[in-house]
Enzyme design. Structure first.
Site, PDB file in Angstrom:
ATOM      1  CG  HIS A  14       0.425  -6.947   4.791  1.00 54.06           C
ATOM      2  ND1 HIS A  14       0.058  -5.742   5.360  1.00 54.06           N
ATOM      3  CD2 HIS A  14       0.832  -6.655   3.532  1.00 54.06           C
ATOM      4  CE1 HIS A  14       0.247  -4.765   4.484  1.00 54.06           C
ATOM      5  NE2 HIS A  14       0.720  -5.287   3.371  1.00 54.06           N
ATOM      6  CG  ASN A  45      -0.026  -8.343  10.602  1.00 54.54           C
ATOM      7  OD1 ASN A  45      -1.211  -8.134  10.875  1.00 54.54           O
ATOM      8  ND2 ASN A  45       0.605  -7.675   9.637  1.00 54.54           N
ATOM      9  N   GLY A  84     -13.694  -7.764  10.804  1.00 56.67           N
ATOM     10  CA  GLY A  84     -13.495  -9.007  11.559  1.00 56.67           C
ATOM     11  C   GLY A  84     -13.776 -10.284  10.777  1.00 56.67           C
ATOM     12  CB  SER A  85     -14.179 -11.182   7.207  1.00 60.75           C
ATOM     13  OG  SER A  85     -12.968 -10.802   6.612  1.00 60.75           O
ATOM     14  CG  ASN A  86      -8.737 -12.400   8.019  1.00 60.31           C
ATOM     15  OD1 ASN A  86      -8.404 -13.444   7.456  1.00 60.31           O
ATOM     16  ND2 ASN A  86      -8.691 -11.215   7.423  1.00 60.31           N
ATOM     17  CG  LEU A 115      -6.138  -1.854  10.204  1.00 62.40           C
ATOM     18  CD1 LEU A 115      -7.098  -1.106   9.285  1.00 62.40           C
ATOM     19  CD2 LEU A 115      -5.198  -2.731   9.388  1.00 62.40           C
ATOM     20  CE  LYS A 116      -3.219   2.479  18.542  1.00 62.78           C
ATOM     21  NZ  LYS A 116      -3.697   2.853  19.890  1.00 62.78           N
ATOM     22  CB  ILE A 176       2.360  -4.361  18.210  1.00 60.50           C
ATOM     23  CG1 ILE A 176       1.102  -5.011  17.599  1.00 60.50           C
ATOM     24  CG2 ILE A 176       2.721  -5.025  19.519  1.00 60.50           C
ATOM     25  CD1 ILE A 176      -0.113  -5.030  18.506  1.00 60.50           C
ATOM     26  CD  GLU A 206      -6.728 -11.006   3.966  1.00 60.30           C
ATOM     27  OE1 GLU A 206      -6.731 -10.849   5.197  1.00 60.30           O
ATOM     28  OE2 GLU A 206      -6.852 -10.059   3.163  1.00 60.30           O
TER      29      GLU A 206
HETATM   30  C1  GAR Z   1      -7.566  -7.839   5.950  1.00 60.98           C
HETATM   31  O1  GAR Z   1      -7.513  -7.762   4.552  1.00 60.98           O
HETATM   32  C2  GAR Z   1      -6.173  -7.878   6.536  1.00 60.98           C
HETATM   33  O2  GAR Z   1      -5.247  -8.599   5.748  1.00 60.98           O
HETATM   34  C3  GAR Z   1      -5.821  -6.420   6.547  1.00 60.98           C
HETATM   35  O3  GAR Z   1      -7.012  -5.794   7.003  1.00 60.98           O
HETATM   36  C4  GAR Z   1      -8.130  -6.549   6.541  1.00 60.98           C
HETATM   37  C5  GAR Z   1      -9.053  -6.828   7.705  1.00 60.98           C
HETATM   38  O4  GAR Z   1     -10.230  -7.479   7.283  1.00 60.98           O
HETATM   39  N1  GAR Z   1      -4.709  -6.156   7.395  1.00 60.98           N
HETATM   40  C6  GAR Z   1      -3.768  -5.244   7.113  1.00 60.98           C
HETATM   41  O5  GAR Z   1      -3.823  -4.516   6.145  1.00 60.98           O
HETATM   42  C7  GAR Z   1      -2.624  -5.177   8.111  1.00 60.98           C
HETATM   43  N2  GAR Z   1      -1.575  -4.327   7.633  1.00 60.98           N
HETATM   44  P1  GAR Z   1     -11.193  -8.165   8.336  1.00 60.98           P
HETATM   45  O6  GAR Z   1     -11.446  -7.154   9.452  1.00 60.98           O
HETATM   46  O7  GAR Z   1     -12.442  -8.459   7.561  1.00 60.98           O
HETATM   47  O8  GAR Z   1     -10.527  -9.421   8.851  1.00 60.98           O
END
Ligand code: GAR
Length: 183
Positions: free
Chosen positions: A98, A96, A11-13, A79-80, A82, A168
């Site tokens: 990526h 999204n 969940g850092s984003n 990561l699921k 939709i 990101e």
């Molecule tokens: C992030 O790097 C995001 O870009 C990636 O998962 C990570 C989640 O990090 N998403 C994907 O790969 C989607 N295909 P976070 O939980 O720290 O935000």
């Protein structure tokens, strides 16, 4: 816009978006955080006093989105896939993030660390982040923003991940602000 942020892990984003909201870096409001499992990142929603839920089915997801009057969905490490049901209801209103320069390293099988492992294995000198609209094709929707970084000094997939994560955390809020300008 009333935003739901969907997560699956750290969940850092999500945290970066909550901070950006506090700093008024976009106008929309995060009204809901959903996760498909008991993710660590849910803690950020709890700390910020944002409604959150763990959802296991499309029906549960739709119910949560509707009861919070959500009109825009941000996948921030969700990561699921939709389902078509949600895609139909929220057409052009799901984005999204990526961790690659799409179309490179996109599609099924490329998510999280596996992206950076492939980039490292191929000895790429640059990588980056893409924010795109979500449609039926995994990682195939229209690109909203993309940023590149030099990774030539990175010595492992984890180092690449950490460098990419830094960008990101600024790109997702910019994408939301950009969409707000356009609607
Ligand atoms: C992030 O790097 C995001 O870009 C990636 O998962 C990570 C989640 O990090 N998403 C994907 O790969 C989607 N295909 P976070 O939980 O720290 O935000």
């Amino acid at each position: 816009m009333k935003i739901a942020v969907l997560i699956s892990g750290t969940g850092s984003n999500l945290k970066a978006l909550i901070d950006a909201q506090k700093n008024r870096e976009f106008k929309s409001e995060i009204v809901l955080v959903l996760s498909n499992k008991d993710a660590k990142g849910l803690e950020y929603a709890r700390e910020a006093g944002i409604s959150w839920a763990i959802i296991k089915t499309d029906e549960e997801m739709l119910q949560e989105l509707e009861s919070h009057s959500v009109d825009f969905i941000v996948l921030a490490g969700y990561l699921k896939k939709i389902s078509s049901k949600i895609l139909d209801k929220y057409e052009n209103r799901i984005i999204n993030i990526h961790p690659s320069l799409l179309p490179k390293y996109g599609g099924r099988g490329f998510y999280g660390l596996s992206v950076h492992e492939a980039v490292f294995k191929n000895k790429d000198r640059e990588s980056g982040v893409t924010v795109h609209y979500v449609n039926e094709k995994v990682d195939g929707g229209e690109i909203i923003l993309q940023e590149k970084i030099d990774i030539s000094k990175c010595n492992s997939p984890v180092e690449i991940r950490d460098e990419v994560l830094k960008i990101e955390h600024s790109i997702l809020k910019k994408a939301i602000a950009k969409i707000e300008e356009e609607i």
